[in-house]
Design an enzyme around this catalytic site. Structure first.
Site, PDB file in Angstrom:
ATOM      1  N   GLU A 197      47.713  46.637  39.268  1.00 35.08           N
ATOM      2  CA  GLU A 197      48.364  45.294  38.329  1.00 35.08           C
ATOM      3  C   GLU A 197      48.445  44.804  39.633  1.00 35.08           C
ATOM      4  O   GLU A 197      48.849  44.673  40.864  1.00 35.08           O
ATOM      5  CB  GLU A 197      49.859  46.384  39.064  1.00 35.08           C
ATOM      6  CG  GLU A 197      51.296  46.002  37.753  1.00 35.08           C
ATOM      7  CD  GLU A 197      51.882  44.990  38.595  1.00 35.08           C
ATOM      8  OE1 GLU A 197      51.771  43.850  38.437  1.00 35.08           O
ATOM      9  OE2 GLU A 197      52.875  45.953  39.167  1.00 35.08           O
ATOM     10  N   LYS A 252      49.546  53.461  51.168  1.00 35.20           N
ATOM     11  CA  LYS A 252      49.120  52.569  52.362  1.00 35.20           C
ATOM     12  C   LYS A 252      50.329  51.571  52.376  1.00 35.20           C
ATOM     13  O   LYS A 252      49.892  50.704  50.898  1.00 35.20           O
ATOM     14  CB  LYS A 252      47.614  51.623  52.411  1.00 35.20           C
ATOM     15  CG  LYS A 252      47.985  51.320  54.190  1.00 35.20           C
ATOM     16  CD  LYS A 252      46.908  49.662  53.358  1.00 35.20           C
ATOM     17  CE  LYS A 252      47.117  48.198  52.773  1.00 35.20           C
ATOM     18  NZ  LYS A 252      48.389  47.844  53.090  1.00 35.20           N
TER      19      LYS A 252
HETATM   20  O1  LIG Z   1      56.335  42.437  40.947  1.00 29.20           O
HETATM   21  C1  LIG Z   1      55.871  43.753  40.102  1.00 29.20           C
HETATM   22  C2  LIG Z   1      56.846  44.763  39.789  1.00 29.20           C
HETATM   23  C3  LIG Z   1      58.110  43.652  39.368  1.00 29.20           C
HETATM   24  C4  LIG Z   1      59.405  44.881  38.702  1.00 29.20           C
HETATM   25  O2  LIG Z   1      58.744  45.753  38.817  1.00 29.20           O
HETATM   26  O3  LIG Z   1      60.031  44.936  38.023  1.00 29.20           O
END
Ligand SMILES: O=CCCC(=O)O
Length: 529
Positions: free
Chosen positions: A299, A222
Site C-alpha cells: 500500500e 517492523k
Molecule cells: O495512510 C494510510 C491509511 C489511511 C487510512 O486507513 O485511513
C-alpha cells in the site's frame, strides 16, 4: 528502562510502555546494546529508547514465528476469532492509554488519536458504536461534518475482520472427470513480514495483523522508528489476550533498516510481505520479495484528486475537504493532494475553505482545543515548504498559512489558490497540511488532470448529477473512490490502489484472502457415486 522512565508517558497502566523488542514472547534488547531515541514531535523532547536491532534479531524473530506457525496454523478458526476479540476488548479497555501513546509519538491531537485507536481496534472486531465514536471524533475535528453520517453507513460495518476468521470457506467445483470431485480449501500462507509507517502507529499494524492472525499466520512486525511505542503496547496486549509465544514478534530498527528489511523480504521461511509506505520503498521491497516469489501486499503512495463540480453541495464539499485534506495534518496516504474546483463555484469554495482553515488551532496534541498537531519531523516540514514555495514561484496565491514555525515540526495549515498544472504538488504527494486549489472548466478536462499521475490510491468528487457520479467514479484511475464523501476508511473495505500505489487489498473478506493459499484437492476413484 525503569518504571519511572515509563511514568513520563503519564499512562494509567505504565506497564504498557515497553522499551524492548518482542521476540518469541520475551522482551529483548539488541545484541549490540544499541538504542534508538524516540522523540515527541510536538516538543522535540525525548520520550524513551527502543533497541536498534539488526540481522540476528530479525532471524530470531522469523525463527520464532516459524516455530509458532506449526501450532497456530492448526488452531480452529473459532479459537483465533476468540483471541482476536480478547485483543479488541483490551484495546478498548486501554483506549485512553493507547490514545495518549499515539499522540505522544506521532503528534496528532488526542481526539484524532482516539479515533485511530477505535479504527485500529475495529480491524479485530467492529462494533456499531465504535464506528460512531470515530465519526464523533471527526465532528469535533472539523466542525460541521455531522451531515456525513447516515444510517446506511452503520449497516456496512456489520462485518468484522476477526469474524472473517470463521468464514474462510472453500468450494466444491463440479468435476469434468467422471468419478471425481474438485474441492478447494484455504490454508494460512505461513510467516508474514509486516512493515508499517508512522502516520497511523497503531491502525496500519492491526489492518495487516488482524487478517494475518485470523487466517492462521504468524507475524514479524517492523514498526517505524518514529512511533514504536504503540506497536510495543499492542504486543503487550496480544500477550495478555492469550496469543502464544512467537505468534507476534516485533523488531525495532533505524540504522539497520536495510538489512532488517532485506531479511524480512528475502528469508525463505517468510511467505508473505505486507507493507504500507512510500512508492520507492514499496518497489525496493517488491524486488527483494521477488527473489523467492513471495506474495505481497503493498500500500504505497497516493496523490489523491478531490474534485468539486459546480452542481455539488458546496457545504458538504467543504466539510469533506477539511477532513480529507487535513486529517493527520495531511499525513494520510488517502488525503486529498490536488483540489480541482469548477470555475462557477471556485471563488466561493476557495474563500470559504480558507476561512475554515484559518480557524484551526495548531499545537501540542495533548492540549485542549488543539485541532492539528505537528508534522512527524523537520524533513516533512521542509517538503511542504518546498511545495508551497514552488507553487508560489509559479503563480499560486497564498490564501491562508504558508509558513513553518521556526525550529519546530509545525507548518501552518495552508490554502493555495490558482496552483498551476506544472507545480510540484501536482506530481508529488505533499504529505502535509497544504490544500492546493486549481480551477477547471469541463468534466473531460478534470478527469484528464486527475488521472495524470503515476499513482492511483484514492480519488474524491462532489456532484449531484447521478449520471456524472457514475461516469466519474468509473473513470477515475484509483483503487478507492469517494463519491460525495471525503472519508473512506473502515475496517471492512478493500483498501488499496492501482498503478504505482500498490498491489493487493487490505480489510474485510478481501484482506484475509491475501494471507491464505488456495489449494485444490481432486478426489478420484469415486466410481459412479
Ligand atoms: O495512510 C494510510 C491509511 C489511511 C487510512 O486507513 O485511513
Amino acid at each position: 528502562m525503569s518504571s519511572s522512565q515509563a511514568s513520563v508517558f503519564g499512562l494509567k497502566d505504565p506497564s504498557l510502555v515497553k522499551f524492548q523488542g518482542f521476540i518469541d514472547g520475551k522482551w529483548v534488547d539488541a545484541e549490540s546494546g544499541d538504542k534508538i531515541v524516540v522523540t515527541n514531535p510536538a516538543t522535540n523532547e525525548e520520550l524513551g529508547t527502543v533497541p536498534e536491532m539488526g540481522l540476528a534479531e530479525t532471524k530470531a524473530a522469523i525463527d520464532a514465528a516459524s516455530k509458532a506457525f506449526a501450532g497456530w496454523s492448526k488452531t480452529t478458526a473459532k479459537h483465533r476469532h476468540d483471541l482476536l476479540l480478547n485483543f479488541f476488548r483490551l484495546m478498548t479497555e486501554h483506549q485512553d492509554d493507547l490514545t495518549r501513546l499515539i499522540t505522544l509519538e506521532n503528534g496528532k491531537p488526542l481526539v484524532e488519536a482516539k479515533g485511530e485507536n477505535t479504527y485500529s481496534a475495529s480491524f479485530m472486531e467492529v462494533r456499531i458504536s465504535s464506528k460512531f465514536d470515530y465519526f464523533l471524533s471527526l465532528i469535533q475535528f472539523s466542525g460541521s461534518v455531522c451531515k456525513l453520517i447516515h444510517t446506511g453507513f452503520f449497516k456496512l460495518t456489520e462485518c468484522h475482520v476477526a469474524e472473517e476468521a470463521v468464514r474462510t470457506y472453500g468450494e466444491h467445483i463440479p468435476s469434468a472427470i467422471p468419478g471425481s470431485r474438485n474441492i478447494v480449501i484455504k490454508q494460512p500462507i505461513g510467516v508474514v513480514s509486516i512493515l508499517t509507517p508512522w502516520n497511523f502507529p497503531s491502525a496500519m499494524i492491526t489492518r495487516k495483523l488482524a487478517a494475518a492472525l485470523a487466517a492462521g499466520c504468524t507475524a514479524v512486525i517492523k514498526p517505524p522508528p518514529e512511533t514504536p511505542f504503540s506497536a510495543l503496547a499492542l504486543a503487550e496486549l496480544s500477550r495478555r489476550a492469550g496469543f502464544p509465544d512467537g505468534v507476534i514478534n516485533i523488531v525495532t530498527t533505524l540504522k539497520n533498516v536495510v538489512e532488517v528489511g532485506k531479511e524480512m523480504c528475502e528469508n525463505k521461511v517468510v511467505k508473505k510481505v505486507s507493507f504500507t509506505g512510500s512508492t520507492p520503498v514499496a518497489k525496493l521491497l517488491y524486488g527483494m520479495a521477488a527473489s523467492t516469489l513471495k506474495k505481497v501486499s503493498l500500500e504505497a503512495g497516493g496523490n489523491a484528486p478531490f474534485i468539486v463540480f459546480d452542481d455539488a453541495n458546496i457545504d458538504e464539499a467543504i466539510d469533506a475537504a477539511i477532513i480529507c485534506k487535513f486529517r493527520g495534518s495531511g499525513q494520510t496516504c488517502v488525503c486529498a493532494n490536488r483540489i480541482y474546483v469548477q470555475a462557477n463555484v471556485y471563488a466561493e469554495f476557495a474563500s470559504r475553505l480558507a476561512d475554515r482553515v484559518s480557524k484551526f488551532k495548531i499545537g501540542n496534541g495533548l492540549e485542549e482545543g488543539v485541532t492539528h498537531g505537528p508534522l512527524i519531523h523537520r524533513r516533512a516540514v521542509e517538503k511542504v515548504e518546498r511545495h508551497v514555495n514552488d507553487a508560489v514561484e509559479k503563480g499560486a496565491q497564498v490564501l491562508v498559512g504558508g509558513k513553518s514555525l521556526p525550529n519546530s515540526s509545525f507548518f501552518e495549515p495552508t490554502v493555495l489558490s490558482d496552483v498551476p498544472a506544472e507545480a510540484l504538488i501536482n506530481t508529488e504527494e505533499t504529505f502535509g497540511p497544504l490544500a492546493a486549489l486549481t480551477k477547471f472548466e469541463t468534466e473531460e478536462e478534470v478527469i484528464r488532470l486527475a488521472n495524470n499521475t503515476d499513482v492511483g490510491l484514492a480519488g474524491y468528487f462532489f456532484s449531484r448529477d447521478v449520471g456524472r457520479v457514475w461516469r466519474v467514479a468509473e473513470k477515475l484511475e484509483v483503487g478507492m473512490v469517494g463519491a460525495n464523501t471525503g472519508f473512506l476508511s473502515q475496517a471492512v473495505i478493500p483498501f488499496g490502489g492501482v498503478k504505482e500505489s500498490g498491489l493487493g487489498r487490505e480489510g474485510g473478506p478481501h484482506g484475509i484472502d491475501e494471507y491464505m493459499n488456495t489449494k485444490l484437492i481432486v478426489f478420484g476413484g469415486l466410481g459412479s457415486v
